[in-house]
Enzyme design. Sequence first.
Site, PDB file in Angstrom:
ATOM      1  N   GLU A 207       0.816  -1.216   0.000  1.00 40.75           N
ATOM      2  CA  GLU A 207       0.000   0.000   0.000  1.00 40.75           C
ATOM      3  C   GLU A 207       0.844   1.259   0.000  1.00 40.75           C
ATOM      4  O   GLU A 207       0.337   2.344   0.279  1.00 40.75           O
ATOM      5  CB  GLU A 207      -0.940   0.001   1.211  1.00 40.75           C
ATOM      6  CG  GLU A 207      -1.888  -1.186   1.202  1.00 40.75           C
ATOM      7  CD  GLU A 207      -3.008  -1.052   2.214  1.00 40.75           C
ATOM      8  OE1 GLU A 207      -2.734  -0.668   3.365  1.00 40.75           O
ATOM      9  OE2 GLU A 207      -4.155  -1.337   1.847  1.00 40.75           O
ATOM     10  N   LYS A 339     -15.727  -1.585   3.499  1.00 42.70           N
ATOM     11  CA  LYS A 339     -15.038  -1.941   2.253  1.00 42.70           C
ATOM     12  C   LYS A 339     -16.062  -2.533   1.294  1.00 42.70           C
ATOM     13  O   LYS A 339     -16.591  -3.623   1.555  1.00 42.70           O
ATOM     14  CB  LYS A 339     -13.970  -2.992   2.532  1.00 42.70           C
ATOM     15  CG  LYS A 339     -12.784  -2.537   3.370  1.00 42.70           C
ATOM     16  CD  LYS A 339     -12.003  -3.775   3.806  1.00 42.70           C
ATOM     17  CE  LYS A 339     -10.583  -3.454   4.232  1.00 42.70           C
ATOM     18  NZ  LYS A 339      -9.931  -4.672   4.807  1.00 42.70           N
TER      19      LYS A 339
HETATM   20  C1  2PG Z   1      -7.125  -3.913   5.789  1.00 41.02           C
HETATM   21  C2  2PG Z   1      -6.838  -3.775   4.311  1.00 41.02           C
HETATM   22  C3  2PG Z   1      -6.267  -2.447   3.957  1.00 41.02           C
HETATM   23  P1  2PG Z   1      -6.578  -5.899   2.836  1.00 41.02           P
HETATM   24  O1  2PG Z   1      -6.848  -4.947   6.399  1.00 41.02           O
HETATM   25  O2  2PG Z   1      -7.703  -3.009   6.378  1.00 41.02           O
HETATM   26  O3  2PG Z   1      -5.112  -2.145   4.703  1.00 41.02           O
HETATM   27  O4  2PG Z   1      -6.011  -4.810   3.857  1.00 41.02           O
HETATM   28  O5  2PG Z   1      -7.189  -5.169   1.708  1.00 41.02           O
HETATM   29  O6  2PG Z   1      -5.401  -6.734   2.444  1.00 41.02           O
HETATM   30  O7  2PG Z   1      -7.592  -6.686   3.608  1.00 41.02           O
HETATM   31 MG    MG Z   2      -7.846  -4.173   8.287  1.00 41.88          MG
END
Ligand code: 2PG
Ligand code: MG
Length: 437
Positions: A207, A339
Amino acid sequence: MSKSSLITGVYGRQVWDSRGRPTVEAEVTLASGAMGRGVAPAGASTGRHEALELRDGGAAFGGFGVNQAVANVNDAIADVLAGADALTPDAVDRLLIERDGTENKSRLGANACIAVSMAAAHAAAAHEGVPLYALLAGGDASVIPLPEIQIFGGGAHAGRRIDIQDLMVVCPGAASFAEALAWTAEIYRVAGTVMAARGARAGVADEGGFWPAFASNEEALETLSQAIETAGYRPLEQVAIAVDIAASEFGADGRYALALEGRQIDRDEMVGLLMAWIDRYPILSLEDPLAEDDAEGFALLMARCGTRMQVVGDDLLVSDGARVRDAAARGLANTVLLKPNQRGTLMEVRQAWEAAQAVGMGGIVSARSGETEDVTIAHLAVGWGVPQFKVGSFSRSERMAKWNEVLRIAEALGPKARFAGGAALRQGGSSDQGGAS
Ligand code: 2PG
Ligand code: MG
């Protein structure tokens, strides 16, 4: 005569994400000629209860191919959405949910569904001739979120070089989004210099945060604290640390394996370790501090620090309204990470945010570790009035594109813009809604 906002075309193609892996892009076209586009992001440290990301498996691209998901966009999804009205986005999302017909989008794939859900929303905004955030807010957009910005990557985003996944900063003392970015730019730069001087800077992680060649997890916290002070900011008051422990990656059944330190600890010791870090370093936010199956650990931690600390559920809550309500009732967390691809439709993620607001929880719209130039999430944060925004670090264009989009939105809102600021951080699970209104 049919309405000009009806969907006439849905098209899927494979494009590539920030890790060089295939992902799904969708385009939705309306009778008016308006078109919208969305690209699915992808996680690395995914929660067990997330909607399913459909991958082809096999040898090609390490199994990460999306041929089936793209075919689902072009066949099943194009078929079911033909003639749907893009100006009723929830109805469009319901069609996706019904056509999929599973609990976790395992038939169509959450990657196929979210690309289309975002594309349809963009098409509706284009049809109306307004930016997406304005459409989502019904013309009432005003909240500009507090950014949460990564300085070091770790965990699954940096070859497990350290156990902790994200070491980030938040700027409760900043007066605007632009100022928070400017402060973070200085801290990111200074952190890079401090690490180079210690011989601990080894490139950047997934990231964009520095890849930390540290000897311990605590060295990461200590180095970040030092960078904040060296850059000239008052710790806690102006700039604080936010940590995503992503503990599901190294914990299960109440036990936690700290690889870097070569030891196994139990739930009580893990909570004790977190409490020691909170006491020693200027931390204001802990995400997934315990594993997704460790409700007991979350409850323990919340009881000990939930009144002065933001405790964020990511793997724990997976942007799911029912899990948010349950966690609030059991006192497991006071903030939800949002998300879009954890559920597969914008409607479901917005409903998780509505559930959080109803129980007095805070919220953070978040990117995934695998991203693209798609900036939809910036519009979701502003359009839904979510007071915090997490995108990764302060480098790599898939990250910067999203920070820059919020700058443009804040400018477009002009005097209507209200920066959520430090009030957005959940401290105490009060019923105050942070900066959201
Ligand atoms: C999280 C995300 C972003 P990932 O854990 O919050 O940092 O990671 O998209 O790999 O789940
Ligand atoms: Mg996370």
